[in-house]
Design a protein around this motif. Structure first.
Motif, PDB file in Angstrom:
ATOM      1  N   UNK A 118       0.845  -1.180   0.000  1.00  0.00           N
ATOM      2  CA  UNK A 118       0.000   0.000   0.000  1.00  0.00           C
ATOM      3  C   UNK A 118       0.877   1.224   0.000  1.00  0.00           C
ATOM      4  N   UNK A 119       0.997   1.846  -1.116  1.00  0.00           N
ATOM      5  CA  UNK A 119       1.861   3.010  -1.200  1.00  0.00           C
ATOM      6  C   UNK A 119       1.329   3.892  -2.299  1.00  0.00           C
ATOM      7  N   UNK A 120       0.725   4.967  -1.923  1.00  0.00           N
ATOM      8  CA  UNK A 120       0.173   5.865  -2.921  1.00  0.00           C
ATOM      9  C   UNK A 120       0.667   7.275  -2.696  1.00  0.00           C
ATOM     10  N   UNK A 121       0.689   8.038  -3.749  1.00  0.00           N
ATOM     11  CA  UNK A 121       1.098   9.430  -3.655  1.00  0.00           C
ATOM     12  C   UNK A 121       0.106  10.266  -4.429  1.00  0.00           C
ATOM     13  N   UNK A 122       0.040  11.486  -4.090  1.00  0.00           N
ATOM     14  CA  UNK A 122      -0.886  12.358  -4.798  1.00  0.00           C
ATOM     15  C   UNK A 122      -0.325  13.752  -4.867  1.00  0.00           C
ATOM     16  N   UNK A 141     -10.003  22.562   1.080  1.00  0.00           N
ATOM     17  CA  UNK A 141     -10.476  23.938   1.076  1.00  0.00           C
ATOM     18  C   UNK A 141      -9.937  24.671   2.283  1.00  0.00           C
ATOM     19  N   UNK A 142      -9.854  23.927   3.355  1.00  0.00           N
ATOM     20  CA  UNK A 142      -9.386  24.556   4.582  1.00  0.00           C
ATOM     21  C   UNK A 142      -7.873  24.706   4.544  1.00  0.00           C
ATOM     22  N   UNK A 143      -7.198  23.759   3.988  1.00  0.00           N
ATOM     23  CA  UNK A 143      -5.754  23.856   3.869  1.00  0.00           C
ATOM     24  C   UNK A 143      -5.328  23.066   2.650  1.00  0.00           C
ATOM     25  N   UNK A 144      -4.922  23.778   1.609  1.00  0.00           N
ATOM     26  CA  UNK A 144      -4.461  23.088   0.428  1.00  0.00           C
ATOM     27  C   UNK A 144      -3.288  22.220   0.809  1.00  0.00           C
ATOM     28  N   UNK A 145      -3.388  20.924   0.530  1.00  0.00           N
ATOM     29  CA  UNK A 145      -2.397  20.033   1.078  1.00  0.00           C
ATOM     30  C   UNK A 145      -2.191  18.839   0.176  1.00  0.00           C
ATOM     31  N   UNK A 146      -1.057  18.229   0.348  1.00  0.00           N
ATOM     32  CA  UNK A 146      -0.767  16.992  -0.351  1.00  0.00           C
ATOM     33  C   UNK A 146      -1.083  15.831   0.570  1.00  0.00           C
ATOM     34  N   UNK A 147      -1.285  14.693  -0.036  1.00  0.00           N
ATOM     35  CA  UNK A 147      -1.611  13.507   0.743  1.00  0.00           C
ATOM     36  C   UNK A 147      -0.609  12.412   0.443  1.00  0.00           C
TER      37      UNK A 147
END
Length: 194
Positions: free
Chosen positions: A44-48, A96-102
């Motif tokens: 399980x290894x995903x990036x976005x 929307x509250x905090x533009x962020x990467x996951x």
DNA sequence: CGCATTTGACCTGCGC
DNA sequence: GCGCAGGTCAAATGCG
């Protein structure tokens, strides 16, 4: 491949280690994932977002990358497409509250809370439909830091912990986390200013 | 006493 | 419009 003996500064460091395209293992080094890594990066290894697609660590036999669109729960739990879209929408709300990467990954651990060098404050717990195990919500306790993480046990194998980081630390890790292991880059070198 | 955790309530967005 | 599900809030509780 040979990992230089650099101390891992944080969980993010290790993630970046796996994600760095410069560290993509060659075909001759498929089994070179160090055995002393404190946790096992499994299937399980995903990036976005800002993490390049080619950055995923693919070659170790225990690592399986899901397509980017199959982020977190959907890939791990094989939920329906509708659930995926809902999940992504929830992410939208969040962003929307905090533009962020996951960054989401799965580790094999008895402990739900991996020591990643940061101090986390739990702010919620929720049972989700896609899994019999509850999902825990944590927020970085550092003042002004908006980073969040979700932690839940895998639906089918509770020995695995699925962790999803969201956002970017705006400070350094208050204390070193995983020591004696190997990494080559710190998150800050990739814009993940931890 | 202060801080972290727990947990039920509430909010938001989507599908029907 | 209503119900569902994920995410967040905040009062209550526990612990050092």
């Amino acid at each position: 491949m040979q990992f230089p003996p650099v101390e891992v500064k944080s969980m993010f460091s290790l993630l970046i280690m796996f994600s760095s395209s410069s560290l993509m293992p060659s075909s001759s080094s498929k089994n070179a994932l160090p055995e002393d890594v404190a946790f096992e990066v499994d299937d399980y290894l995903t990036f976005a977002d800002d993490v390049p697609e080619e950055a995923s660590f693919l070659s170790h036999p225990s690592v399986h990358r899901y397509p980017l669109v199959q982020a977190d729960d959907c890939a791990a739990n094989k939920t329906k497409i509708t659930d995926c879209s809902r999940s992504k929408d929830a992410g939208k709300r969040s962003s929307k509250r905090s533009s962020s990467s996951k960054v989401a990954f799965k580790t094999k651990s008895e402990l739900e809370i991996l020591d990643d060098g940061y101090k986390w404050r739990k702010y919620g717990k929720k049972t989700v439909k896609s899994s019999p195990n509850p999902r825990n919500y944590y927020r970085c306790s550092s003042e002004g830091c908006q980073v969040k993480k979700k932690v839940e046990r895998h639906r089918d194998d509770s020995s695995f912990v699925i962790t999803t980081y969201e956002g970017t630390h705006n400070h350094h890790a208050p204390y070193p986390a995983i020591t004696q292991h190997r990494a080559v880059e710190t998150p800050s070198s990739h814009g993940l200013s931890c």
